[in-house]
Scaffold this motif. Structure first.
Motif, PDB file in Angstrom:
ATOM      1  N   PRO A  84       7.806 -42.022  -7.493  1.00  0.00           N
ATOM      2  CA  PRO A  84       8.335 -42.924  -8.531  1.00  0.00           C
ATOM      3  C   PRO A  84       8.765 -44.294  -8.014  1.00  0.00           C
ATOM      4  O   PRO A  84       8.865 -45.236  -8.783  1.00  0.00           O
ATOM      5  N   GLN A  85       9.033 -44.429  -6.707  1.00  0.00           N
ATOM      6  CA  GLN A  85       9.523 -45.686  -6.163  1.00  0.00           C
ATOM      7  C   GLN A  85       8.404 -46.651  -5.746  1.00  0.00           C
ATOM      8  O   GLN A  85       8.639 -47.849  -5.608  1.00  0.00           O
ATOM      9  N   ASN A  86       7.200 -46.161  -5.511  1.00  0.00           N
ATOM     10  CA  ASN A  86       6.138 -47.009  -4.968  1.00  0.00           C
ATOM     11  C   ASN A  86       4.851 -46.879  -5.774  1.00  0.00           C
ATOM     12  O   ASN A  86       4.502 -45.773  -6.237  1.00  0.00           O
ATOM     13  N   GLN A  87       4.168 -48.003  -5.892  1.00  0.00           N
ATOM     14  CA  GLN A  87       2.866 -48.033  -6.553  1.00  0.00           C
ATOM     15  C   GLN A  87       1.981 -49.059  -5.857  1.00  0.00           C
ATOM     16  O   GLN A  87       2.416 -50.167  -5.543  1.00  0.00           O
ATOM     17  N   PHE A  88       0.710 -48.690  -5.624  1.00  0.00           N
ATOM     18  CA  PHE A  88      -0.244 -49.557  -4.953  1.00  0.00           C
ATOM     19  C   PHE A  88      -1.439 -49.791  -5.878  1.00  0.00           C
ATOM     20  O   PHE A  88      -1.870 -48.890  -6.597  1.00  0.00           O
ATOM     21  N   GLY A  89      -1.962 -50.999  -5.838  1.00  0.00           N
ATOM     22  CA  GLY A  89      -3.135 -51.346  -6.636  1.00  0.00           C
ATOM     23  C   GLY A  89      -4.153 -52.117  -5.816  1.00  0.00           C
ATOM     24  O   GLY A  89      -3.798 -52.990  -5.023  1.00  0.00           O
ATOM     25  N   GLN A 127      13.513 -54.689  -8.258  1.00  0.00           N
ATOM     26  CA  GLN A 127      12.104 -54.386  -7.981  1.00  0.00           C
ATOM     27  C   GLN A 127      11.528 -55.424  -7.025  1.00  0.00           C
ATOM     28  O   GLN A 127      11.820 -56.614  -7.104  1.00  0.00           O
ATOM     29  N   ILE A 128      10.683 -54.957  -6.091  1.00  0.00           N
ATOM     30  CA  ILE A 128      10.002 -55.822  -5.128  1.00  0.00           C
ATOM     31  C   ILE A 128       8.497 -55.752  -5.374  1.00  0.00           C
ATOM     32  O   ILE A 128       7.940 -54.664  -5.539  1.00  0.00           O
TER      33      ILE A 128
END
Length: 288
Positions: free
Chosen positions: A130-135, A182-183
């Protein structure tokens, strides 16, 4: 016919007369286009078919709630199959131009008009927790416009040929420190190339009297890092930095009777640095 496939992106924001420091802050216009950021819950597929182009698009989860993919492909059919819709659009475009005037004066004996475009996009979204997402995304565009006309007077031939291509890729990381912080970090690389060629000559004698060639190339590398704090439901603060390298190559050549006439070229590159500090205030509704 939109320059960007409307099925390839999820959001579009238009800024007129200037835009914020988060987009490097300029006194001009900007169209901010983005693809979907959320992982699809189920597979969705679509087929586009009309009198100008054909395309397919789909999005599907590869791993439930962790990995998703978005794909969109489009291609014109106007260069393969005659289209009434394209002919009507083309008549409106040339109205009031040199080509339109020559048609009205009935001095054009033969015409060849080719318009073709292709575009494709791919995006992967990965959310390990839930803390990280990559695209990761890729996009490519290509347009070609070629017009040939032969005049009845002395068999003069005129050729206009324009080729535009663009390719780019980006990587994005979103980290939720907590519910109010958020970063976002991203890296993008893009390349645009435009080539225009004009030729005037005598068809039967195969003589080229004049040739004009214009090349315009732009390459840019952009690195961005941004923090967003949502202090309250109506107050938001953003701070970030951007580093960009921009390289250009511009060439103009004019050849008359096989001999090079006037010409000009500009080539160079520069690093651009910018900082972003922005505060947003959403007024709280008041009831009377």
């Amino acid at each position: 016919i939109p320059a960007i496939n409307p099925y390839a992106f999820d959001n579009a924001k238009v800024y007129r007369g200037g835009y914020s420091s988060a987009q490097s802050g300029r006194v001009s216009g900007l169209v901010d286009i983005s693809q979907g950021d959320s992982i699809p819950l189920a597979s969705q597929k679509g087929i586009i078919l009309n009198l100008t182009h054909v395309g397919v698009d789909f999005q599907t989860p590869i791993t439930k709630k962790k990995l998703g993919i978005f794909v969109s492909i489009r291609r014109s059919i106007t260069d393969i199959i005659p289209s009434i819709t394209f002919n009507r659009l083309e008549d409106r475009v040339v109205q009031g131009t040199r080509i339109g005037d020559q048609r009205e004066d009935e001095i054009i004996f033969q015409e060849v008009n080719v318009f073709a475009f292709q575009d494709a996009s791919l995006k992967l979204v990965y959310k390990p927790n839930p803390q990280n997402q990559f695209g990761f995304s890729l996009i490519g565009l290509r347009n070609n416009l070629r017009y040939e006309a032969v005049q009845t007077e002395d068999d003069w031939i005129f050729i206009d040929n324009l080729n535009n291509s663009q390719i780019g890729g980006s990587f994005q990381w979103i980290h939720n420190v907590h519910s109010r912080h958020q970063i976002q970090s991203s890296a993008t690389l893009g390349r645009f190339k435009s080539e225009y060629d004009y030729e005037r000559g005598l068809e039967e004698r195969e003589i080229s009297l004049e040739n004009i060639y214009i090349l315009n190339e732009v390459e840019d590398l952009r690195l961005q890092h941004q923090h967003t704090w949502n202090w309250t439901s109506s107050h938001q603060f953003q701070a970030g930095a951007e580093v960009m390298y921009l390289a250009t190559n511009y060439i103009v050549e004019d050849t008359i009777l096989g001999e090079t006439g006037s010409g000009n070229s500009i080539e160079g590159g520069a690093w651009i640095h910018s900082l972003c500090l922005q505060h947003g205030n959403k007024p709280t509704p008041m009831w009377f």
